[in-house]
Design a protein around this motif. Structure first.
Motif, short mmCIF file in Angstrom:
data_model
loop_
_atom_site.label_atom_id
_atom_site.label_comp_id
_atom_site.label_asym_id
_atom_site.label_seq_id
_atom_site.Cartn_x
_atom_site.Cartn_y
_atom_site.Cartn_z
N ASP A 251 9.33 -14.91 3.18
CA ASP A 251 7.96 -14.54 3.60
C ASP A 251 7.99 -13.27 4.45
O ASP A 251 7.14 -12.40 4.29
N GLY A 252 8.99 -13.22 5.35
CA GLY A 252 9.12 -12.04 6.20
C GLY A 252 9.38 -10.79 5.39
O GLY A 252 8.80 -9.73 5.62
N ASP A 253 10.27 -10.96 4.38
CA ASP A 253 10.58 -9.82 3.51
C ASP A 253 9.37 -9.41 2.70
O ASP A 253 9.19 -8.24 2.36
N SER A 254 8.53 -10.42 2.35
CA SER A 254 7.43 -10.11 1.43
C SER A 254 6.19 -9.59 2.16
O SER A 254 5.25 -9.15 1.50
N GLN A 255 6.17 -9.67 3.50
CA GLN A 255 4.97 -9.20 4.23
C GLN A 255 4.67 -7.72 3.99
O GLN A 255 3.54 -7.39 3.62
N PRO A 256 5.66 -6.82 4.17
CA PRO A 256 5.36 -5.41 3.89
C PRO A 256 4.98 -5.20 2.42
O PRO A 256 4.10 -4.40 2.12
N GLU A 257 5.65 -5.97 1.56
CA GLU A 257 5.36 -5.86 0.12
C GLU A 257 3.91 -6.27 -0.15
O GLU A 257 3.18 -5.61 -0.89
N LEU A 258 3.51 -7.40 0.49
CA LEU A 258 2.14 -7.88 0.32
C LEU A 258 1.12 -6.84 0.81
O LEU A 258 0.10 -6.59 0.17
N LEU A 259 1.45 -6.25 1.94
CA LEU A 259 0.56 -5.24 2.52
C LEU A 259 0.39 -4.06 1.56
O LEU A 259 -0.73 -3.60 1.30
N LEU A 260 1.51 -3.63 0.98
CA LEU A 260 1.46 -2.52 0.02
C LEU A 260 0.63 -2.89 -1.21
O LEU A 260 -0.19 -2.11 -1.70
N GLN A 261 0.86 -4.14 -1.69
CA GLN A 261 0.13 -4.60 -2.87
C GLN A 261 -1.37 -4.66 -2.59
O GLN A 261 -2.19 -4.29 -3.43
N LEU A 262 -1.71 -5.10 -1.37
CA LEU A 262 -3.14 -5.19 -1.01
C LEU A 262 -3.76 -3.80 -0.90
O LEU A 262 -4.91 -3.59 -1.29
N VAL A 263 -2.98 -2.86 -0.34
CA VAL A 263 -3.50 -1.48 -0.20
C VAL A 263 -3.75 -0.87 -1.58
O VAL A 263 -4.75 -0.20 -1.81
N ARG A 264 -2.81 -1.16 -2.51
CA ARG A 264 -2.90 -0.54 -3.84
C ARG A 264 -3.91 -1.22 -4.74
O ARG A 264 -4.34 -0.65 -5.74
N SER A 265 -4.26 -2.48 -4.44
CA SER A 265 -5.10 -3.23 -5.39
C SER A 265 -6.55 -2.73 -5.36
O SER A 265 -7.01 -2.17 -4.36
#
Lengths: 425, 152
Positions: A273-287
């Protein structure tokens, strides 16, 4: 559903027979106790079971069928005295025979007394050893049992074994029969092969023991309330030698490692989850904001519908099956929609809850408590969706603020340039 | 300890109470989340407050109607059906929950029994942004509720 870590692949099992140990002679038996390890330092449990063994090893018993020196000498003396009396009496009449019999009986009395005392002492020692074994086996937190060559559990087993396996009388049953409801077919077959290899004198036991398919295995055990609980158990196997070849056995120790396994899984999950937080943030910004909002709205509606299906009245089997189908249908719709979006975190959660539901679908009977992990998973999904929505709203606000600032900058620069333009014109 | 294990401890605790003290097993109903509003309280409620050593905590309560508690007392060969006695009964159940929680989450939480409330409108304070899990408990023809809201 049984998950096993460190489970050897089927091809490993086909190659196991090739693992041969150098030919070794049977080592002499060191102890008259019920369980005597052949090699290596004995475990704590085996020490415990052998608590009374050192006494036996320090004074080895006389071989069966032979007599100790003192009684043998006494018996010889009695025979000699009886013979002398018979010869000395000169006549083999009734008085002579009676005299011999009385003398023999009188002389045999101390010998019989000696044997009686010895037998009583042995019986007391055996009873004390049995009591000590029973106390140790009753106090152990681990499940301990011995498997014979016929793959049957020998008595006695530790009391904790029946608690760990949720089975009333595991002793005396065949291993396959006992574990068939608890393990999947593949793991059970691998374990039986493993046990047969452990019994093989030609194989390298250290190599075989390293391939234990039940090092850590998750089992679903029935509880007293008609539901089931998931426990992670760890089995360790060790071939041990008894006094006679028939006493040889495989010593098995079962430990409940559920808490450790859960903590390890949670740690792994937290790390992911910790690793995926920045990834999630990027995905949300790009969506695309509209697509994301639509998905979150649809997901929220589906989650609420799932909860409504669960909270509807009725706990009979048809009701539970209907609820299971209803929840599966709603979540499948969300899963299908999520596939079009690049959100791995929500897809992983949906998959996890789908696995739970699929497991429940395979069951013959269901109870309310079986749905507890599903409800907890649903709660986690809703929390995650709420987090995504909150982050998305922040992103929208930041974008709006950024756009407003850009517009302000543009206006400001336009105001600065406007007089120049006018002057030029 | 995972959420599933935590909630499971409380469910098992209540079930075990019915099996041993009342000597008539109860059935666990379908668990669900309390989404729109707080779960409705019955006549008597035994509340256990759980506070985390570092972070987390929560509230767990058992709520049951008066009629059910009266029948439970009668099953336990108790003929005193007074208000105080009914309060004592839910208090005992709350203590059982508390004891089992203390035994299982000793290192994680400190557990205290709050009260045996009679007021249906008594406010139960839940951890913020958490959805309580409602576990219906069916016993004979009666319905009670076990509500678990943990902030892990």
């Amino acid at each position: 559903m049984v998950r096993s870590s460190m489970k050897p692949q089927p091809q490993d099992w086909s190659q196991l027979a090739a693992i041969k140990a150098p030919q070794r002679r049977r080592e002499p038996v060191r102890s008259a106790g019920p369980i005597a390890p052949r090699r290596a330092a004995p475990t704590a449990a085996s020490h415990a079971t052998l608590g009374h063994a050192p006494a036996a090893t320090s004074a080895p018993p006389a071989p069966a069928g032979s007599l100790p020196p003192l009684p043998a000498a006494l018996l010889l003396a009695i025979a000699l005295v009886a013979s002398c009396l018979l010869v000395g009496h000169q006549r083999l009449d009734a008085a002579g025979v009676l005299l011999c019999a009385v003398a023999t009986a009188a002389l045999q009395a101390p010998v019989m007394f000696y044997f009686g005392v010895r037998a009583r002492a042995s019986a007391a020692a055996a009873a004390a050893a049995q009591r000590q074994d029973a106390v140790i086996l009753g106090a152990m937190r681990e499940g301990l049992f011995v498997i014979g060559r016929d793959l049957r559990l020998r008595a006695p087993c530790s009391s904790a074994l029946s608690e760990l396996l949720h089975l009333p009388t595991p002793c005396g049953q065949r291993f396959e029969q006992l574990f068939r409801p608890l393990l999947d077919e593949e793991t059970l077959a691998a374990t039986v092969t493993f046990l047969r290899l452990l019994w093989n004198d030609d194989t390298d036991r250290d190599a075989i023991e390293a391939l234990n398919p039940l090092t850590q295995v998750e089992m679903r055990l029935d509880n007293a309330h008609g539901g089931s609980v998931r426990r992670t158990l760890s089995f360790s196997f060790r071939r041990v030698a008894g006094g006679e070849p028939a006493d040889d056995g495989i010593l098995v120790m079962v430990t409940d490692v559920t808490d450790t396994a859960l903590l390890a899984r949670e740690l792994e999950q937290a790390k992911a989850d910790g690793d995926s937080q920045p990834e999630l943030l990027l995905q949300l910004v790009r969506s695309d904001p509209q697509t994301l909002t639509n998905f979150l709205d649809d997901a929220d509606t589906a989650f609420r519908k799932c909860n409504a299906v669960l909270s509807a009245s009725g706990i009979g089997q048809p009701h539970l099956q209907r609820k299971l189908t209803g929840v599966l249908r709603e979540l499948h719709a969300v899963a299908a929609e999520s596939q079009a979006l690049p959100f791995a975190s929500i897809a992983r959660r949906l998959q996890s809850i789908d696995d739970l539901l699929s497991e429940l679908c395979a069951r013959a009977s269901l109870s309310g408590s079986d749905f507890l992990p599903v409800v907890i998973g649903l709660d986690d999904l809703m929390s995650h969706a709420a987090t995504m929505r909150a982050i998305h709203q922040h992103i929208v606000l930041l974008r709006a603020a950024s756009a407003a600032l850009a517009a302000l900058d543009h206006d400001h620069s336009a105001e600065q340039h406007a007089p120049v333009v006018l002057e030029l014109s | 300890v995972s959420s599933e294990a935590q909630v499971g401890v409380f469910v098992d605790s209540v079930m075990h109470y019915f099996e041993t003290a009342v000597q008539q097993p109860a059935a666990c109903g379908m668990p669900h989340l309390a989404l729109r509003h707080s779960p409705e309280l019955y006549d008597y409620t035994g509340i256990v407050r759980i506070s985390g050593h570092g972070q987390g905590g929560g509230v767990v309560y058992f709520t049951a109607p008066r009629s059910m508690l009266c029948v439970m007392l009668m099953c336990m060969q108790d003929t005193d059906l007074s208000h105080e006695h009914l309060c004592d009964l839910v208090d005992t159940i709350a203590n059982t929950l508390s004891g089992d929680a203390q035994r299982n989450f000793r290192r994680q939480f400190s557990v205290s029994v709050l009260s045996a409330a009679q007021d249906r409108d008594a406010p139960v304070v839940y951890p913020p942004d958490r959805r309580p899990i409602v576990i219906p408990i069916a016993w004979r023809s009666y319905q009670a509720r076990l509500v678990v809201c943990l902030d892990s």
